[in-house]
Scaffold this motif. Structure first.
Motif, PDB file in Angstrom:
ATOM      1  N   CYS A 147      11.066  -0.143   3.746  1.00  0.00           N
ATOM      2  CA  CYS A 147      10.247  -0.473   4.907  1.00  0.00           C
ATOM      3  C   CYS A 147      10.081  -1.991   4.975  1.00  0.00           C
ATOM      4  O   CYS A 147       9.064  -2.533   4.536  1.00  0.00           O
ATOM      5  N   SER A 166      11.428   3.786  -4.072  1.00  0.00           N
ATOM      6  CA  SER A 166      11.075   2.857  -2.995  1.00  0.00           C
ATOM      7  C   SER A 166      11.420   1.440  -3.428  1.00  0.00           C
ATOM      8  O   SER A 166      11.195   1.066  -4.586  1.00  0.00           O
ATOM      9  N   VAL A 176       7.155   7.527   6.982  1.00  0.00           N
ATOM     10  CA  VAL A 176       7.491   7.897   5.598  1.00  0.00           C
ATOM     11  C   VAL A 176       7.313   9.400   5.397  1.00  0.00           C
ATOM     12  O   VAL A 176       8.157  10.069   4.786  1.00  0.00           O
ATOM     13  N   SER A 207      15.091  -6.452   0.742  1.00  0.00           N
ATOM     14  CA  SER A 207      15.259  -5.015   0.464  1.00  0.00           C
ATOM     15  C   SER A 207      16.473  -4.395   1.144  1.00  0.00           C
ATOM     16  O   SER A 207      17.158  -3.547   0.560  1.00  0.00           O
ATOM     17  N   ASN A 217       7.260   9.614  -3.315  1.00  0.00           N
ATOM     18  CA  ASN A 217       8.405   9.604  -4.232  1.00  0.00           C
ATOM     19  C   ASN A 217       8.149  10.513  -5.419  1.00  0.00           C
ATOM     20  O   ASN A 217       9.036  11.269  -5.854  1.00  0.00           O
ATOM     21  N   TYR A 226      13.666   4.661  -0.206  1.00  0.00           N
ATOM     22  CA  TYR A 226      12.807   4.400   0.943  1.00  0.00           C
ATOM     23  C   TYR A 226      12.668   2.885   1.081  1.00  0.00           C
ATOM     24  O   TYR A 226      12.321   2.191   0.121  1.00  0.00           O
ATOM     25  N   MET A 268       3.955   5.498  -0.345  1.00  0.00           N
ATOM     26  CA  MET A 268       5.389   5.684  -0.580  1.00  0.00           C
ATOM     27  C   MET A 268       5.647   6.144  -2.012  1.00  0.00           C
ATOM     28  O   MET A 268       6.438   7.075  -2.240  1.00  0.00           O
ATOM     29  N   MET A 305       2.412   1.016   0.290  1.00  0.00           N
ATOM     30  CA  MET A 305       3.207   1.106  -0.935  1.00  0.00           C
ATOM     31  C   MET A 305       2.733   2.261  -1.813  1.00  0.00           C
ATOM     32  O   MET A 305       3.554   3.002  -2.377  1.00  0.00           O
ATOM     33  N   GLY A 348       9.361   2.946  -8.158  1.00  0.00           N
ATOM     34  CA  GLY A 348       9.338   1.756  -7.321  1.00  0.00           C
ATOM     35  C   GLY A 348      10.042   0.586  -7.979  1.00  0.00           C
ATOM     36  O   GLY A 348      10.073   0.460  -9.204  1.00  0.00           O
TER      37      GLY A 348
END
Length: 523
Positions: free
Chosen positions: A180, A210, A166, A335, A202, A178, A198, A195, A244
């Motif tokens: 994962c 994300s 990341v 995702s 961001n 993003y 991330m 998380m 997110g």
């Protein structure tokens, strides 16, 4: 024109077109995870963000190469599964009934990875350009199945490796998402750490959101699944929630087919364990016995694929086992598909269209079918405010994304994914265009030029439906000047401030009809 020193005719070119804002791309995901290989043409791609534009390009760089004389193509993803006999019918795991006995179909957790098939799902749903960050190759199998009823945790997947992957994206401005997928193969605590990291990044770079999956979404308990939701909310922290978006549950797909799995994926390749189930000593089938003997002692140049096809024809039990293994393998985090849907929506309608009420291509079923009442607690949480978007099945429509919220569900400004992503798009487009004015005189001519440039850009967005308002002046405002956005001290310090206000469109999440009974009139 400089000072003219001699007679003659001179030409001066005048720029008739002012600087303009070029819209930045809005749907370029960055996938972080494990790939079949990390070296291509003697170059290592480990922790190196690499841009691709097709699944074929992904395979060329990160996939195994086929040897020219090989009988079988290389398997890019080859999870291992075991059949474990149970006393009673399993409640959660995939299982198969053979001669009156129940067998749980359980993976070797060390062989489960999600990135490869998530890339396939992304392109199946309309994906285009993307970045890949490979943090390593597949690890060694454990040669034993996971315990029945347990969540899959793959010890080959390392938290620090994913965090470093990341972090490698910090200097990449193009990625806007993003993703994962293998984060769900970490422990709950490590998943939370990833998380939060991330979301923190961001917030720092302000160019990407994300997309998260929820641990437990693969094999949820019909009543106790709320514990998985609670764990997720407790582990996402409080920083960068508007950057997110989470989706629940996993999806059952058709990404892998019967040709992608064979007897080498069963019992760690131990054919004798498979033989005891499909051709038991007390009820042997001569055709199956002959096939299994040839597999154990190959003397002809016959491929694994040919043996596999022959077994499928000879043994109904083997056929059922392969189908059940495929069903388990094809349950994936959503995702990758969500990123494809976002790309498709952006291309067809624009970044301001909420990526919801849309189908995920390749999704055929769900591990749990969420009801209206169950979604209420997912969509709005009065305690944490962290919204989770449901993926639901509707009769006659199929599987649809039925949510469009960020994790910041209590925010009046940033509760919707389309709002956050549109704002990123506008900010980054204007920021990129403003680079041309660095070191220009901080005077009215420059201010007016910037206002005109941004105003023209926002007018175009308004005409496309990205901003609200009956007229352009209702949709946005751009201010720049002494006394409005700057003081004399700002100008002395070389600071130029532009203030932009936009009226962003919001999704119609709740449509309410009001009906009034009108009585008939009499003459």
């Amino acid at each position: 024109m400089g000072k003219i020193k001699k007679p003659g005719v001179y030409i001066t070119e005048i720029n008739s077109f002012p600087n303009s804002v070029v819209p930045v791309p809005t749907a370029i995901p960055a996938f972080i995870g494990y790939t079949p290989r990390v070296k291509f043409k003697q170059k290592s791609y480990k922790n190196v963000p690499q841009k691709i534009s097709s699944f074929a390009e992904f395979q060329e760089i990160y996939g195994y190469s086929d040897f020219p004389k090989a009988l079988d193509p290389a398997k890019q993803y080859s999870p291992e599964y075991y059949l474990v006999k149970q006393k009673n019918q399993p409640k959660k795991d995939n299982f198969i009934s053979i001669d009156g006995s129940f067998y749980s179909v359980l993976p070797d957790p060390n062989t489960i990875y999600y990135l490869y098939n998530s890339i396939r799902l992304f392109y199946e749903n309309g994906g285009g350009e993307a970045y890949i960050v490979s943090v390593g190759t597949y690890g060694q199998p454990s040669k034993k199945p996971i315990n029945p009823g347990k969540q899959i945790v793959n010890p080959n997947i390392q938290l620090n490796a994913l965090i470093n992957g990341v972090a490698s994206l910090k200097n990449e401005k193009e990625p806007t998402m993003y993703i994962c997928p293998e984060a769900t193969l970490l422990s709950i605590e490590e998943n939370g750490t990833l998380m939060q990291e991330m979301l923190r990044q961001n917030t720092e770079v302000q160019t990407a959101i994300s997309i998260f999956d929820v641990i437990g979404g693969r094999n949820p308990d019909p009543t106790l699944y709320t514990k998985d939701i609670e764990n997720f909310r407790n582990n996402t922290g409080e920083i960068g929630l508007s950057y997110g978006a989470a989706y629940y549950p996993f999806i059952e797909t058709t990404i892998m087919q019967a040709s992608d799995v064979d007897f080498t994926n069963l019992f760690g390749g131990d054919i004798s364990q498979l033989e005891s189930i499909i051709n038991p000593a007390d009820n042997q089938n001569p055709k199956i016995s002959k096939l299994l003997d040839e597999i154990k002692n190959p003397s002809l140049r016959i491929s694994i694929t040919q043996y596999h096809k022959s077994l499928l024809i000879a043994s109904k039990t083997y056929n059922s086992i392969i189908n059940e293994v495929l069903k388990s393998i094809n349950v994936m985090p959503a995702s990758g598909g969500i990123a494809g849907v976002i790309t498709r929506t952006d291309i067809q309608q624009g970044v301001w269209k909420a990526p919801a009420n849309a189908s995920i291509f390749g999704a055929v079923d769900l591990p749990i079918r969420i009801t209206n009442e169950q979604q209420e607690d997912l969509n709005v949480d009065v305690v944490s405010g962290k919204s989770i978007n449901a993926i639901r099945f509707f009769n006659g429509k199929g599987i649809l994304i039925w949510g469009a919220r960020t994790l910041d569900g209590n925010s009046q400004e940033m509760k919707y994914i389309s709002i956050r992503r549109t704002l990123i798009f506008l900010e980054q487009s204007c920021k990129s265009a403003a680079q041309a004015y660095i070191f220009e005189p901080n005077t009215k001519n420059t201010w007016d030029s910037i206002k005109s440039m941004i105003g023209s850009f926002l007018t175009g967005i308004w005409r496309e439906g990205g901003l609200m308002g009956a007229k352009a002046s209702d949709a946005f405002s751009v201010q720049c000047g002494l006394g409005s956005t700057m003081t004399s001290v700002d100008i002395e310090n070389g600071i130029l401030i532009v203030s932009v206000g936009v009226a962003l469109t919001r999704p119609a999440e709740f449509i309410v009809f009001s009906f009034e009974l009108q009585l008939p009139t009499t003459d």
